[in-house]
Write a protein that holds these residues in place. Structure first.
Motif, PDB file in Angstrom:
ATOM      1  N   GLY A   1      -8.479   0.996   2.503  1.00 24.37           N
ATOM      2  CA  GLY A   1      -9.373   0.087   3.110  1.00 24.37           C
ATOM      3  C   GLY A   1      -8.799  -1.128   3.565  1.00 24.37           C
ATOM      4  O   GLY A   1      -9.685  -2.131   4.077  1.00 24.37           O
ATOM      5  N   LYS A   2      -7.592  -1.622   2.979  1.00 24.00           N
ATOM      6  CA  LYS A   2      -7.039  -2.843   3.233  1.00 24.00           C
ATOM      7  C   LYS A   2      -7.839  -4.038   2.739  1.00 24.00           C
ATOM      8  O   LYS A   2      -7.830  -5.358   3.137  1.00 24.00           O
ATOM      9  N   PHE A   3      -8.350  -3.801   1.604  1.00 23.74           N
ATOM     10  CA  PHE A   3      -9.006  -4.681   0.670  1.00 23.74           C
ATOM     11  C   PHE A   3      -8.041  -5.310  -0.242  1.00 23.74           C
ATOM     12  O   PHE A   3      -8.516  -6.352  -0.981  1.00 23.74           O
ATOM     13  N   CYS A   4      -7.146  -4.573  -0.719  1.00 23.84           N
ATOM     14  CA  CYS A   4      -6.010  -5.024  -1.420  1.00 23.84           C
ATOM     15  C   CYS A   4      -4.616  -4.763  -0.947  1.00 23.84           C
ATOM     16  O   CYS A   4      -4.532  -3.887  -0.050  1.00 23.84           O
ATOM     17  N   PRO A   5      -3.829  -5.880  -0.915  1.00 28.66           N
ATOM     18  CA  PRO A   5      -2.437  -5.452  -0.243  1.00 28.66           C
ATOM     19  C   PRO A   5      -1.776  -4.459  -0.739  1.00 28.66           C
ATOM     20  O   PRO A   5      -1.882  -4.044  -1.843  1.00 28.66           O
ATOM     21  N   MET A   6      -0.911  -3.706  -0.088  1.00 32.10           N
ATOM     22  CA  MET A   6       0.055  -2.722  -0.562  1.00 32.10           C
ATOM     23  C   MET A   6       1.304  -3.276  -0.457  1.00 32.10           C
ATOM     24  O   MET A   6       2.120  -3.261   0.376  1.00 32.10           O
ATOM     25  N   ILE A   7       1.929  -3.809  -1.708  1.00 29.42           N
ATOM     26  CA  ILE A   7       3.051  -4.363  -1.847  1.00 29.42           C
ATOM     27  C   ILE A   7       3.682  -3.492  -2.721  1.00 29.42           C
ATOM     28  O   ILE A   7       3.556  -3.350  -3.847  1.00 29.42           O
TER      29      ILE A   7
END
Length: 205
Positions: A85-91
């Motif tokens: 949902g793009k509420f947390c970064p995907m690093i």
């Protein structure tokens, strides 16, 4: 619970706490329930008032269709759901990202169902994405059977931080059997044990 390294991560923190509580209910509703036409209708399965409000909010931000698709694709993984949902970064940290420097438990002995305090310290070598801190306890007399596991979520750790310390919330361990217990602490990028390309163990002590 979420252990948050900095205040700017509140949206990610709220999302992980919400999805940890609600993802099972939402998955059942999306997969087996009647088709819903709006976020309010879908979120009725989340009975807790606080998390129901977060459900309506996050669903409204991305839209009902994308929200329901993220619920299905996440497969009960709270961190991955929030990344979808793009509420947390995907690093995706590669190489050596975190190195434990110490892990202490006090007191060293306690009565059955006693309370323990744990303090861990580590160095951050490269920035990580959101993940999980997993505490495992094993009774040495029968380590295969007597296992207790607790988990907490963290968000991200920026690189070049030395001496990051975290006090694990006071833990009352339900030890039904006396004996010698060992404990280990594992930091995972992503949900520990999830089968995703960016999920991995960062370090263990």
């Amino acid at each position: 619970a979420v252990i948050t390294p900095k205040a700017s991560d509140k949206e990610c923190s709220d999302c992980v706490e919400f999805s940890d509580y609600a993802l099972g209910y939402l998955a059942e509703a999306v997969i087996n329930g009647p088709v819903q036409t709006d976020c309010t209708g879908l979120c009725t399965v989340v009975k807790n008032d606080f998390f129901n409000g977060l459900c309506v909010f996050f669903c409204s931000v991305v839209g009902l269709e994308a929200f329901a698709e993220a619920v299905k694709k996440a497969d009960y993984d709270p961190i991955y759901f929030c990344q979808l949902g793009k509420f947390c970064p995907m690093i995706n940290c590669t190489g050596q990202c975190i190195e434990f420097t110490s892990f202490n438990v006090t007191p060293s002995t306690a009565p059955l169902n006693g309370e323990f305090q744990m303090l861990a310290m580590w160095d951050v070598l490269n920035q990580t994405g959101p993940g999980e801190i997993l505490l495992s306890l094993h009774r040495l007399e029968d380590p295969a059977k007597d296992v207790i596991v607790h988990g907490w979520y963290f968000l991200d750790w920026e690189n070049d931080q030395k001496g990051v310390d975290i006090t694990i919330p006071p833990l009352q361990v339900n030890m039904e059997k006396p004996g010698n217990w060992s404990c280990s602490l594992t930091l995972c990028q992503g949900y520990c044990g999830a089968h995703r390309p960016e999920t991995r163990n960062l370090d263990k002590r």
